[in-house]
Write an enzyme that holds these catalytic residues in place. Sequence first.
Site, PDB file in Angstrom:
ATOM      1  N   LYS A   1       1.245   4.355  -2.998  1.00 45.10           N
ATOM      2  CA  LYS A   1       1.012   5.782  -2.761  1.00 45.10           C
ATOM      3  C   LYS A   1       2.264   6.611  -3.064  1.00 45.10           C
ATOM      4  CE  LYS A   1      -3.287   5.636  -1.774  1.00 45.10           C
ATOM      5  NZ  LYS A   1      -4.284   6.282  -2.647  1.00 45.10           N
TER       6      LYS A   1
ATOM      7  N   THR B   1     -13.745   6.026   6.155  1.00 45.26           N
ATOM      8  CA  THR B   1     -14.339   5.403   4.967  1.00 45.26           C
ATOM      9  C   THR B   1     -14.125   3.896   5.012  1.00 45.26           C
ATOM     10  OG1 THR B   1     -12.348   5.475   3.583  1.00 45.26           O
ATOM     11  CG2 THR B   1     -13.716   7.469   3.626  1.00 45.26           C
TER      12      THR B   1
ATOM     13  N   TYR C   1       0.836  -1.209   0.000  1.00 44.42           N
ATOM     14  CA  TYR C   1       0.000   0.000   0.000  1.00 44.42           C
ATOM     15  C   TYR C   1       0.872   1.261   0.000  1.00 44.42           C
ATOM     16  CZ  TYR C   1      -3.371   3.532   1.436  1.00 44.42           C
ATOM     17  OH  TYR C   1      -4.145   4.672   1.488  1.00 44.42           O
TER      18      TYR C   1
END
Length: 324
Positions: free
Chosen positions: A209, A242, A205
């Site tokens: 990014k 989220t 991850y």
Amino acid sequence: MWLLSVLVPLLRLYLCGIKVLLYQMFNRTFEMPALPKQKGRVAIVTGGTRGMGFETARHLASLSMHVIIAGNEPEEGAAAVSRINEECYEGKAEFVFVDLTSLKSVRRFVQTFRDRSLPLHVLINNAGTMLVPETRTEDGFEFHFCLNYLSHFLLTNMLLDLLKASGRQGRCSRIVNMASATHYAGEINLQDLNKTVVYSSHGAYCQSKLALVLFTYYLQEQLTAGGFSVIVNAVDPGMVDTALYNNLWTLAQMMKKPVASILFRTPAEGASISVYAAAASEMEGVGGCYLYNGQKTQSSDLSYDSELQAKLWKKSCELVGLKA
């Protein structure tokens, strides 16, 4: 060695998260300035069916923009479009299917868009996933690397001529890449971008990014050198409540719930930085920035490595079948 390769990325990611939460504890979300109407402008927002993507699409439509929500959940997409179109009378939204884990699907989406002969003024590469167990896409890519970065790299490059044609001096086209503070913990191994040697979902991850930030800076350099009226910026929304955190370990999920209600930003607050980059007058002609809480911010030292930027660009072109 294996244990270190898994633990170090994990600790780095959670350390980044703690730093962001401490910042958010003592600093309010920036206040969005008044934004000009965007009538006649067309935007694509990936992952716009829910969360920050939905809030981004909704806000842009409220500014009279024609927003195309690109996503892989048709039912969610239809519901999102219906809600936005009920609220926004001047702008409009529509849903078009794309599966960002498939390069073939990305190409099909681009062709569908091109067939309509629409201009393109704003591209928001918002869609993302986090901490997915080791998974390969149909093209053989590591899941985070493909969905978060590589598909957006391909999408952007295949739409770049439309963005160039639609922009003009004083009214640039804009590309917004959804980054994250976790890029500070990211490392890029060009020989193992798919994390085949030792897999860490945390490391994967963070790498994806960081790749987006490197991509942002290199692309802006090329656009500036070519004299094109297109700007590209990376945005960092902070920690937002989220579905992105659904893949946290059970213990982390339990710890997250009480913290999120107090310290996490809402999806609308998180989306504000993307909307700002996409529509604010203050950002006209301003590209190659890392934006956090409404401010230009220093990204990681590694993200400014021009040699790494160029190498990643070349490697990405090879992986998706584009000329470097």
